[in-house]
Design an enzyme around this catalytic site. Structure first.
Site, PDB file in Angstrom:
ATOM      1  N   ASP A   1      -3.011   4.760  -2.233  1.00 23.12           N
ATOM      2  CA  ASP A   1      -4.024   5.381  -1.380  1.00 23.12           C
ATOM      3  C   ASP A   1      -4.440   6.754  -1.925  1.00 23.12           C
ATOM      4  O   ASP A   1      -3.585   7.556  -2.325  1.00 23.12           O
ATOM      5  CB  ASP A   1      -3.426   5.539   0.035  1.00 23.12           C
ATOM      6  CG  ASP A   1      -4.462   5.904   1.072  1.00 23.12           C
ATOM      7  OD1 ASP A   1      -5.387   5.108   1.298  1.00 23.12           O
ATOM      8  OD2 ASP A   1      -4.343   7.008   1.657  1.00 23.12           O
TER       9      ASP A   1
ATOM     10  N   ASP B   1       0.863  -1.172   0.000  1.00 17.91           N
ATOM     11  CA  ASP B   1       0.000   0.000   0.000  1.00 17.91           C
ATOM     12  C   ASP B   1       0.905   1.229   0.000  1.00 17.91           C
ATOM     13  O   ASP B   1       1.720   1.403   0.918  1.00 17.91           O
ATOM     14  CB  ASP B   1      -0.866  -0.033   1.270  1.00 17.91           C
ATOM     15  CG  ASP B   1      -2.195   0.658   1.097  1.00 17.91           C
ATOM     16  OD1 ASP B   1      -2.207   1.762   0.535  1.00 17.91           O
ATOM     17  OD2 ASP B   1      -3.215   0.096   1.544  1.00 17.91           O
TER      18      ASP B   1
ATOM     19  N   HIS C   1     -11.231  -2.639   4.155  1.00 11.15           N
ATOM     20  CA  HIS C   1     -11.066  -2.253   5.557  1.00 11.15           C
ATOM     21  C   HIS C   1     -11.804  -0.957   5.870  1.00 11.15           C
ATOM     22  O   HIS C   1     -11.832  -0.535   7.022  1.00 11.15           O
ATOM     23  CB  HIS C   1      -9.576  -2.098   5.858  1.00 11.15           C
ATOM     24  CG  HIS C   1      -8.961  -0.975   5.079  1.00 11.15           C
ATOM     25  ND1 HIS C   1      -8.889  -0.972   3.696  1.00 11.15           N
ATOM     26  CD2 HIS C   1      -8.422   0.200   5.473  1.00 11.15           C
ATOM     27  CE1 HIS C   1      -8.316   0.154   3.296  1.00 11.15           C
ATOM     28  NE2 HIS C   1      -8.026   0.877   4.360  1.00 11.15           N
TER      29      HIS C   1
END
Ligand code: TEU
Length: 531
Positions: A210, A108, A339
């Site tokens: 992200d 990530d 998540h």
């Protein structure tokens, strides 16, 4: 990698088109050192679960040093591992163990902001004349001394934090502990691209990026316009339309450069993969593919299965509009859990979660599965004293808590569900004694068995993995489509209601979400794949 029918054809395509991604939330996968929080050695220990499931790649949410204000999305060092998760040696072992099982590993990458404890920000904040001052977004106060403009943080409150020592404000699209980097500064780009290189050279197969559409802001920082559809009870972020704080042309140019860097690590089409986290309407979303000769990300995450009502007509329209929005070189993808999002089984119920699994794994495009959805984990109530999610803590009571999807993986019915020897950092799903990996492995009717069968079918039938897609007519409440490749035609019918419906086609049943399909009607909550 093992051989299976259809393997050759499937592998004419790069893995990120024909394959499936599985998201691991490292804090909650497997603890190996008894602190109640998952770690890299734990993930390595449980890799066979992921391999047996039949996915192709793992995406790990952040594992870097972080004060954990936003559970790792506040990075304090892009080129190291948080000691809680392990170290670089543990990472290398995990990567090798994943590769040995034919699994790709994606990390990530969090480019929009760092932690306020990152040495870059500590320097930047130290004085107006520090060489790193311009690595972040600093502005003078408005004439009245207030914030420079009206921008709102995604987690509520002003997106600007006043720094009394220097008299300026810094920008944070998320928590004040997550200052936004200034990507207009070439030094930032160089440093961040170096971080990508660091991991590519270690052998990682790509990144999930992200909030990619956030990374550049309009140069003159105008106020964002009010959102006429905002009403109390929805998140404060949505009071404004993020017109000037997101999706700027300069961010697209940077995405194209990131792609060039990734492509440099492999032959054309076989380089490392970039998945961009992007929430935008179709027309603007599709631009993140870039152009055929100047591509941006391989896969701009598509969250529309999460965002739309679970209703056949709605989904039909959404799928058609999304497919139609793709540029000729654009490959679709689908996400049903993460998540951040509520659990799919909590949202639509367990019976429909089985139908959702079939939809996710038979649509055209790369699916991303979220850990625990393969067990059908549903609603988990987080007692008030166990709430950890900063988004929920800052805006309680409007149903945006994210802890409910971040609870530990239940592996078996021993203490702490085999996740840890200590009390886990978040509670387990209440039904963990029966809803766990070991129990579902033994049960041919379990959600886990269904996921494994669906993934095996996808591997066996190139029509499912890479074939063409066409919607079919069907009764109200039924979503039907076919997937074709060469002479192979597979038809899928999904009953999104709890009443029986006519099956819109005939054929040999390859798989049903329920036991003992007859192939003449669709039972309540049944999904069927026919040849
Ligand atoms: O999420 C970005 C994002 O858009 C979230 O604000 C999302 O809308 C929200 O969580 C839905 O409830 C990414 C990460 O996935 C998230 O975990 C981080 O908190 C966020 O970026 C900041 O890095």
């Amino acid at each position: 990698m093992h051989g299976y029918p259809g393997m050759t054809e499937r592998h004419e395509h790069p893995w990120w088109k024909s394959g499936t991604v599985y998201q691991v939330y490292p804090r909650s996968f497997q603890d190996s050192d008894g602190d109640g929080i998952g770690d890299l050695a734990g993930i390595e220990r449980r890799l066979d679960h992921i391999a047996r499931l039949g996915v192709d790649a793992i995406w790990l949410s952040p594992i870097f040093p972080s004060p954990m204000a936003d559970f790792g999305y506040d990075v304090a060092d892009y080129c190291a591992i948080h000691p809680m998760f392990g170290d670089l040696a543990a990472f290398d072992r995990l990567l090798a163990a994943a590769h040995a099982r034919g699994l790709k590993l994606l990390l990530d990458f969090v480019p929009n902001h760092t932690s306020d404890q990152h040495p870059w920000f500590v320097a930047s904040r130290s004085s107006r004349t520090d060489p790193k001052r311009n690595w972040y977004v600093w502005r003078d106060p408005a004439p009245d001394g207030g914030p420079p403009n009206n921008w709102i943080s995604d987690f509520g409150g002003s997106a600007w934090e006043h720094d009394p020592a220097s008299g300026q404000y810094y920008l944070h699209a998320f928590l004040r502990q997550q200052p936004d980097l200034n990507w207009r500064n070439p030094a930032v780009k160089t440093a961040m691209f170096d971080a990508m290189r660091f991991w590519f050279e270690r052998g990682v197969d790509g990144f999930r990026i992200d909030v990619l559409w956030h990374i550049v802001k309009a140069a003159d920082f105008p106020d964002n316009p009010a959102n006429p559809y905002w009403r109390p009870g929805i998140t404060e972020r949505d009071r404004l339309i993020q017109q000037h704080s997101t999706d700027q042309p300069e961010a697209h140019a940077i995405a194209a450069e990131m792609r060039k860097l990734a492509d440099g690590y492999g032959a054309k089409g076989q380089g490392r993969v970039l998945i961009g986290e992007i929430f935008l309407p179709n027309d603007r979303h599709a631009r993140w593919f870039g152009t055929a000769d100047r591509p941006q990300v391989h896969l701009p995450f598509n969250f529309q299965l999460i965002e739309n009502a679970w209703e056949a007509a709605t989904l039909r329209e959404m799928i058609a509009a999304y497919e139609a929005s793709l540029p000729p070189h654009g490959w679709p993808n689908w996400v049903i859990g993460s998540h951040d999002a509520p659990r799919i089984a909590a949202r639509i119920g367990e019976a429909q979660a089985r139908v959702a699994a079939m939809l996710l794994l038979t649509l055209r495009g790369t699916p991303t599965l979220y850990q625990g959805d393969e067990l059908g984990i549903g609603k988990v109530d987080i007692p008030p004293d166990r709430v950890r999610d900063p988004q929920e803590l800052r805006q309680p009571g409007i149903g945006i808590g994210r802890d409910r999807s971040r609870t530990p993986m239940p592996w078996d019915d021993t203490a702490q569900a085999g996740f840890s020897t200590a009390e886990p950092w978040l509670p387990l799903n209440p039904d963990w004694r029966t809803r766990n990996v070991a129990a579902q492995e033994r049960d041919p009717a379990s959600m886990l068995t269904l996921y494994r069968r669906l993934l095996a079918l996808r591997r066996a039938h190139p029509a499912l993995a890479v074939g063409d897609f066409r919607l079919l007519d069907a009764a109200d409440g039924v979503l039907a489509y076919e997937r074709c490749r060469g002479d192979a035609v597979l038809r899928v019918a999904l009953n999104l209601t709890d009443a029986p419906k006519p099956l819109p086609f005939t054929g040999a049943v390859l798989l049903s979400t329920l036991d003992g399909a007859r192939g003449d009607t669709l039972r309540a909550n049944e999904g069927i794949i026919c040849q």
